[in-house]
Design an enzyme around this catalytic site. Sequence first.
Site, short mmCIF file in Angstrom:
data_model
loop_
_atom_site.label_atom_id
_atom_site.label_comp_id
_atom_site.label_asym_id
_atom_site.label_seq_id
_atom_site.Cartn_x
_atom_site.Cartn_y
_atom_site.Cartn_z
N VAL A 13 0.85 -1.20 0.00
CA VAL A 13 0.00 0.00 0.00
C VAL A 13 0.88 1.25 0.00
O VAL A 13 0.64 2.21 -0.74
CB VAL A 13 -0.93 0.00 1.24
CG1 VAL A 13 -1.72 1.31 1.32
CG2 VAL A 13 -1.89 -1.18 1.19
N GLN A 73 1.76 0.57 7.86
CA GLN A 73 2.59 -0.51 8.36
C GLN A 73 1.78 -1.72 8.81
O GLN A 73 2.29 -2.82 8.83
CB GLN A 73 3.45 0.01 9.53
CG GLN A 73 4.46 -0.97 10.08
CD GLN A 73 5.62 -1.20 9.11
OE1 GLN A 73 5.68 -0.61 8.04
NE2 GLN A 73 6.53 -2.07 9.46
N CYS A 135 -11.06 -2.09 1.85
CA CYS A 135 -10.99 -1.83 0.40
C CYS A 135 -12.33 -2.08 -0.31
O CYS A 135 -12.77 -1.29 -1.14
CB CYS A 135 -9.89 -2.70 -0.22
SG CYS A 135 -9.85 -4.38 0.42
N GLN A 162 -12.91 -10.82 -5.06
CA GLN A 162 -11.80 -10.02 -4.56
C GLN A 162 -10.42 -10.54 -4.99
O GLN A 162 -10.16 -11.73 -5.02
CB GLN A 162 -11.88 -9.93 -3.03
CG GLN A 162 -13.15 -9.22 -2.59
CD GLN A 162 -13.27 -8.98 -1.11
OE1 GLN A 162 -14.36 -9.11 -0.57
NE2 GLN A 162 -12.20 -8.61 -0.44
N GLY A 166 -5.40 -8.13 -1.98
CA GLY A 166 -6.03 -7.83 -0.68
C GLY A 166 -5.43 -8.67 0.43
O GLY A 166 -5.48 -8.31 1.60
N PRO A 193 -3.21 -29.24 -30.37
CA PRO A 193 -4.64 -28.87 -30.39
C PRO A 193 -5.57 -30.07 -30.58
O PRO A 193 -6.74 -30.02 -30.20
CB PRO A 193 -4.74 -27.92 -31.59
CG PRO A 193 -3.36 -27.41 -31.81
CD PRO A 193 -2.43 -28.52 -31.39
N GLU A 241 -14.62 -10.01 6.80
CA GLU A 241 -14.72 -9.15 5.62
C GLU A 241 -16.20 -8.80 5.34
O GLU A 241 -16.52 -7.67 4.99
CB GLU A 241 -14.09 -9.87 4.41
CG GLU A 241 -13.96 -9.03 3.16
CD GLU A 241 -12.78 -8.08 3.17
OE1 GLU A 241 -12.05 -8.02 4.18
OE2 GLU A 241 -12.59 -7.38 2.16
N ARG A 267 -12.70 -14.73 -2.69
CA ARG A 267 -11.40 -14.44 -3.30
C ARG A 267 -11.34 -15.11 -4.67
O ARG A 267 -11.69 -16.29 -4.79
CB ARG A 267 -10.29 -15.02 -2.40
CG ARG A 267 -8.90 -14.70 -2.87
CD ARG A 267 -8.43 -13.32 -2.49
NE ARG A 267 -8.26 -13.16 -1.06
CZ ARG A 267 -8.28 -11.97 -0.45
NH1 ARG A 267 -8.48 -10.86 -1.12
NH2 ARG A 267 -8.12 -11.90 0.86
N HIS A 274 -10.82 -5.45 -7.13
CA HIS A 274 -11.98 -6.12 -6.56
C HIS A 274 -13.20 -5.80 -7.43
O HIS A 274 -13.37 -4.66 -7.86
CB HIS A 274 -12.28 -5.60 -5.15
CG HIS A 274 -11.29 -6.02 -4.11
ND1 HIS A 274 -10.30 -6.95 -4.32
CD2 HIS A 274 -11.16 -5.64 -2.81
CE1 HIS A 274 -9.61 -7.11 -3.20
NE2 HIS A 274 -10.10 -6.34 -2.28
P1 NAP Z 1 3.15 -4.99 3.49
O1 NAP Z 1 3.33 -4.92 2.00
O2 NAP Z 1 3.34 -6.29 4.15
O3 NAP Z 1 4.20 -3.93 4.12
C1 NAP Z 1 4.27 -3.66 5.51
C2 NAP Z 1 5.72 -3.49 5.94
O4 NAP Z 1 6.46 -4.71 5.81
C3 NAP Z 1 6.57 -2.54 5.14
O5 NAP Z 1 6.27 -1.21 5.46
C4 NAP Z 1 7.98 -2.91 5.61
O6 NAP Z 1 8.24 -2.28 6.87
C5 NAP Z 1 7.84 -4.40 5.84
N1 NAP Z 1 8.57 -5.21 4.83
C6 NAP Z 1 9.25 -6.34 5.12
N2 NAP Z 1 9.78 -6.87 4.00
C7 NAP Z 1 9.43 -6.08 2.98
C8 NAP Z 1 9.68 -6.10 1.58
N3 NAP Z 1 10.41 -7.06 0.99
N4 NAP Z 1 9.16 -5.13 0.81
C9 NAP Z 1 8.43 -4.15 1.35
N5 NAP Z 1 8.17 -4.07 2.69
C10 NAP Z 1 8.64 -5.03 3.49
O7 NAP Z 1 1.74 -4.42 3.94
P2 NAP Z 1 0.51 -3.91 3.04
O8 NAP Z 1 -0.11 -5.00 2.31
O9 NAP Z 1 0.95 -2.69 2.31
O10 NAP Z 1 -0.55 -3.49 4.20
C11 NAP Z 1 -0.30 -2.46 5.13
C12 NAP Z 1 -1.56 -2.14 5.90
O11 NAP Z 1 -2.54 -1.65 5.01
C13 NAP Z 1 -2.20 -3.34 6.61
O12 NAP Z 1 -2.76 -2.94 7.84
C14 NAP Z 1 -3.30 -3.75 5.70
O13 NAP Z 1 -4.34 -4.41 6.36
C15 NAP Z 1 -3.75 -2.39 5.20
N6 NAP Z 1 -4.43 -2.46 3.93
C16 NAP Z 1 -3.94 -3.29 2.98
C17 NAP Z 1 -4.56 -3.38 1.77
C18 NAP Z 1 -4.01 -4.30 0.72
O14 NAP Z 1 -4.61 -4.42 -0.28
N7 NAP Z 1 -2.88 -4.93 0.89
C19 NAP Z 1 -5.71 -2.61 1.50
C20 NAP Z 1 -6.16 -1.74 2.49
C21 NAP Z 1 -5.52 -1.68 3.70
P3 NAP Z 1 9.70 -1.92 7.38
O15 NAP Z 1 10.28 -0.89 6.44
O16 NAP Z 1 9.42 -1.34 8.72
O17 NAP Z 1 10.48 -3.18 7.39
#
Ligand code: NAP
Length: 371
Positions: A13, A73, A135, A162, A166, A193, A241, A267, A274
């Site tokens: 995100v 985060q 979302c 979805q 997500g 084929p 959800e 999903r 979505h």
């Molecule tokens: P994510 O990709 O897992 O990233 C979270 C943190 O993981 C990063 O800021 C980073 O923190 C760490 N990290 C560790 N290894 C990494 C790597 N190889 N690449 C990038 N970051 C890495 O989390 P996310 O999916 O963006 O979701 C964040 C929040 O938004 C959650 O609460 C989620 O529920 C919410 N959200 C998500 C979505 C979605 O579609 N995914 C939609 C709406 C809301 P450090 O720099 O501190 O290590």
Amino acid sequence: MLKVGFIGWRGMVGSVLMDRMKAENDFRDIEPLFASTSQVGQKGPDIGKNIPVLQDALDVKTLSAMDIILTCQGSDYTKEIYPQLRNAGWKGYWIDAASRLRMEKDSVIILDPVNRDVIDKSLSSGIKNYIGGNCTVSLMLMAVGGLFKHEYIEWLSTMTYQAASGAGAKNMRELILQMSSIGNAAKDLLDKPSSAILELDKRVLEIMNSSSFPVEQFGAPLAGSLIPWIDAKMETGQSREEWKGYAETNKILQTKKQIPIDGICVRIGTMRCHSQALTIKLRKNISIDKIQKIIQESNQWVKVISNDKENSSKYLTPSAVSGKLTVPVGRIRKLNMGPEYLTLFTVGDQLLWGAAEPLRRMLRILVDYMK
Ligand code: NAP
């Protein structure tokens, strides 16, 4: 200039947020500080201006110097750091993508094209926490927020389709790994084929159900299949959800009388869009022309698609919408159940309006408000 701390900026995100902020020149009016839980001291993102090295996202003293903190985060981070900051007397604004604080009394769920009035009222009354919505809920409201605003909706049921995103970046990878496993296993039959279709079908099913098929993240095949469950189980029998659809929609709109919303969240094997099929019980019989007009005029991103095969296949699909802010709404028609029963289909990029964009826009609202 306002000091803004960014945490979670390199996650999925957060990366979309950074791209959008650069595209909209949002860094021009703020003094950004980037923090990380794992890369302290390393170089921050390229945002077109000089910034300090990455700070410690767990250092409450550093964070306390910020006017605004924007975090993508996750809920565990919010759970750990947010109370420490407030207990230390921090009075700044907290913008968050995680669900942890969403339903708290002193938090507003933000989706300004739909609830700008709620946001403005909350700012005036001193509310400091502005949290991005689920979302699916945000995308549904971008599509039919106009019908809610006119108080035309008695109840709404949404059946969702979805995307893998997500569930996180690892899940997106696993979906493609699953697709490629199927493709590899079926290659020789596809190359011929004249091979029997049932042989191809059998081969695909065998690989999907084999122990080597990659299902570590989803727990089941998604490519070539679907999973009719997202998130934890609630006492009602809903998934979490599904529960959010009712709870968050009513909170976003701050409805006086709760509007029943329910459905089944599924999903499917798309990457980041979505889709949802809505059934709406209208309060009265409203013409399709009027419904289309209300939807089209409710915000600048929604786009009514005419109810025909050609336009639905061209504009009303995840592949057409991925990476775009447009929220198409189509298949709009009355159901056989009667003139007050409306159906429609909508698609949206869940990393944009479903996650990063409401946060980005809230930051802008705050920057203007605090000038
Ligand atoms: P994510 O990709 O897992 O990233 C979270 C943190 O993981 C990063 O800021 C980073 O923190 C760490 N990290 C560790 N290894 C990494 C790597 N190889 N690449 C990038 N970051 C890495 O989390 P996310 O999916 O963006 O979701 C964040 C929040 O938004 C959650 O609460 C989620 O529920 C919410 N959200 C998500 C979505 C979605 O579609 N995914 C939609 C709406 C809301 P450090 O720099 O501190 O290590």
